[in-house]
Design a protein around this motif. Structure first.
Motif, PDB file in Angstrom:
ATOM      1  N   LYS A  20       0.696  -1.129  -0.331  1.00 28.99           N
ATOM      2  CA  LYS A  20       0.053   0.382   0.453  1.00 28.99           C
ATOM      3  C   LYS A  20       0.988   1.412   0.391  1.00 28.99           C
ATOM      4  O   LYS A  20       2.261   1.424  -0.533  1.00 28.99           O
ATOM      5  CB  LYS A  20      -1.170   0.083   1.151  1.00 28.99           C
ATOM      6  CG  LYS A  20      -1.839  -1.117   1.439  1.00 28.99           C
ATOM      7  CD  LYS A  20      -3.040  -0.900   2.555  1.00 28.99           C
ATOM      8  CE  LYS A  20      -3.744  -2.627   2.416  1.00 28.99           C
ATOM      9  NZ  LYS A  20      -5.064  -1.826   3.381  1.00 28.99           N
TER      10      LYS A  20
ATOM     11  N   LEU B 292       0.272   3.398   2.182  1.00 30.59           N
ATOM     12  CA  LEU B 292       1.338   4.189   3.434  1.00 30.59           C
ATOM     13  C   LEU B 292       0.885   2.260   4.692  1.00 30.59           C
ATOM     14  O   LEU B 292      -0.145   1.467   3.906  1.00 30.59           O
ATOM     15  CB  LEU B 292      -0.155   4.957   4.093  1.00 30.59           C
ATOM     16  CG  LEU B 292      -0.151   5.729   4.067  1.00 30.59           C
ATOM     17  CD1 LEU B 292      -1.330   6.652   4.410  1.00 30.59           C
ATOM     18  CD2 LEU B 292       0.834   6.972   3.584  1.00 30.59           C
ATOM     19  N   ASP B 293       1.672   2.267   5.307  1.00 25.16           N
ATOM     20  CA  ASP B 293       1.750   0.757   5.895  1.00 25.16           C
ATOM     21  C   ASP B 293       0.587   0.483   7.291  1.00 25.16           C
ATOM     22  O   ASP B 293       0.290   2.004   7.894  1.00 25.16           O
ATOM     23  CB  ASP B 293       3.174   0.673   6.416  1.00 25.16           C
ATOM     24  CG  ASP B 293       3.317   1.714   7.555  1.00 25.16           C
ATOM     25  OD1 ASP B 293       2.760   2.616   8.166  1.00 25.16           O
ATOM     26  OD2 ASP B 293       4.863   1.735   7.481  1.00 25.16           O
TER      27      ASP B 293
ATOM     28  N   GLY C 168       0.858   4.085   9.239  1.00 21.93           N
ATOM     29  CA  GLY C 168       0.195   5.323   8.650  1.00 21.93           C
ATOM     30  C   GLY C 168       1.662   6.014   7.755  1.00 21.93           C
ATOM     31  O   GLY C 168       1.474   7.330   7.224  1.00 21.93           O
ATOM     32  N   GLU C 169       2.405   5.152   7.440  1.00 21.87           N
ATOM     33  CA  GLU C 169       3.542   5.865   7.021  1.00 21.87           C
ATOM     34  C   GLU C 169       3.687   4.669   5.547  1.00 21.87           C
ATOM     35  O   GLU C 169       3.353   4.592   5.427  1.00 21.87           O
ATOM     36  CB  GLU C 169       4.853   5.131   7.951  1.00 21.87           C
ATOM     37  CG  GLU C 169       5.553   5.637   9.667  1.00 21.87           C
ATOM     38  CD  GLU C 169       4.852   7.455   9.243  1.00 21.87           C
ATOM     39  OE1 GLU C 169       5.890   7.871   8.859  1.00 21.87           O
ATOM     40  OE2 GLU C 169       4.570   7.770  10.243  1.00 21.87           O
ATOM     41  N   PRO C 170       4.453   5.788   4.801  1.00 25.44           N
ATOM     42  CA  PRO C 170       4.889   5.472   3.720  1.00 25.44           C
ATOM     43  C   PRO C 170       5.270   4.331   3.373  1.00 25.44           C
ATOM     44  O   PRO C 170       6.962   4.360   4.155  1.00 25.44           O
ATOM     45  CB  PRO C 170       5.157   6.815   2.840  1.00 25.44           C
ATOM     46  CG  PRO C 170       5.473   8.108   4.113  1.00 25.44           C
ATOM     47  CD  PRO C 170       5.483   7.639   5.344  1.00 25.44           C
ATOM     48  N   THR C 171       5.404   3.379   2.681  1.00 24.21           N
ATOM     49  CA  THR C 171       5.984   2.115   2.282  1.00 24.21           C
ATOM     50  C   THR C 171       7.157   3.109   1.359  1.00 24.21           C
ATOM     51  O   THR C 171       7.479   3.919   1.309  1.00 24.21           O
ATOM     52  CB  THR C 171       5.221   1.334   1.762  1.00 24.21           C
ATOM     53  OG1 THR C 171       5.051   1.818   0.414  1.00 24.21           O
ATOM     54  CG2 THR C 171       4.221   1.059   2.133  1.00 24.21           C
TER      55      THR C 171
END
Length: 253
Positions: free
Chosen positions: A91, A93-94, A97-100
């Motif tokens: 996704k 966001l993980d 809620g952090e960017p992958t």
């Protein structure tokens, strides 16, 4: 185009759609070269087909250029099928809620899209030197996209982008290579019975198959291979992406 007496190169040919295609092309009389990664079952599969195996990374211009030249040694290289690819979900966001990691996106696009382009470019340079066959064909290139190029699901932004890119470049590449007598088409498979899906529990496989309007089952690798053969044989197919999906349109998740 007459398949008999031609050389064919299939990337990702050690398993799944690639192996089914390599098998069908060998049965039709082509001298088949399987390109896959070191450590794959490619050598054994190639031996079973009476063909050759070359370990190569589709993202390496040097390795693919060498593979193409070797594939063209027994007979003119007129058939190339791009089946190599990866499909790890990720996704934007993980769960926190952090960017992958951007590297994950880049790797998938590099293998699926840039790798496909690299094989096209290296193969076209060799095909363009072929004597034209009856009808003017010097070669046929078939790429693999996915229905995710058109209706990708949550968790597929990188995969959809990579396969959408394969679809998008099909027409401009076909238009450019037309002057060399090289046709280019792309197949966009739906939910296929690949090694990855066959590893799921039978109940999960059945559930996925029931999502397909008709026939309500997973697609078979031999059905993909059959379409490759038709693209090769039908000289008026060019610059097109063909969905092979039982009329499925993927839900958001």
């Amino acid at each position: 185009m007459d398949i008999t007496g031609s050389s064919a190169l299939v990337t990702g040919g050690a398993s799944g759609l690639g192996l089914a295609t390599a098998t069908a092309l060998a049965a039709a009389g082509a001298a088949v070269t399987i390109v896959d990664l070191e450590g794959s079952p490619g050598p054994a599969r190639a031996a079973e087909l009476g063909g050759s195996f070359i370990a190569a990374d589709v993202t390496s211009p040097e390795q693919i250029a060498a593979a193409v030249e070797r594939a063209a040694a027994p007979a003119p290289l007129r058939l190339v099928v791009n089946c190599a690819g990866i499909a790890p979900p990720a996704k934007v966001l993980d769960r926190e809620g952090e960017p992958t990691p951007l590297a994950d996106f880049e790797r998938l696009v590099r293998v699926n899209l840039i790798g496909t382009y690299n094989v096209i470019a290296q193969a076209a340079a060799v095909m363009a030197r072929n004597d034209p066959a009856a009808g003017g064909d010097r070669g046929v290139i078939v790429n693999t996209a996915s229905v995710a190029a058109f209706d990708g699901q949550i968790g597929q932004p990188a995969y959809s982008a990579s396969k959408g890119g394969v679809h998008a470049m099909t027409l401009p590449v076909a238009r450019e290579l037309a002057r060399h007598g090289i046709r280019v088409c792309t197949i966009a498979p739906g939910i296929m019975e690949t090694p990855m899906l066959k590893g799921l529990p039978q109940a999960a496989q059945d559930s996925l198959g029931q999502q397909v309007p008709y026939p309500s089952r997973l697609g078979r690798p031999d059905e993909y291979a059959s379409l490759v053969l038709e693209i090769v044989r039908n000289g008026y197919l060019n610059g097109e992406t063909i969905r092979l999906d039982g009329a499925i349109r993927m839900a958001p998740r």
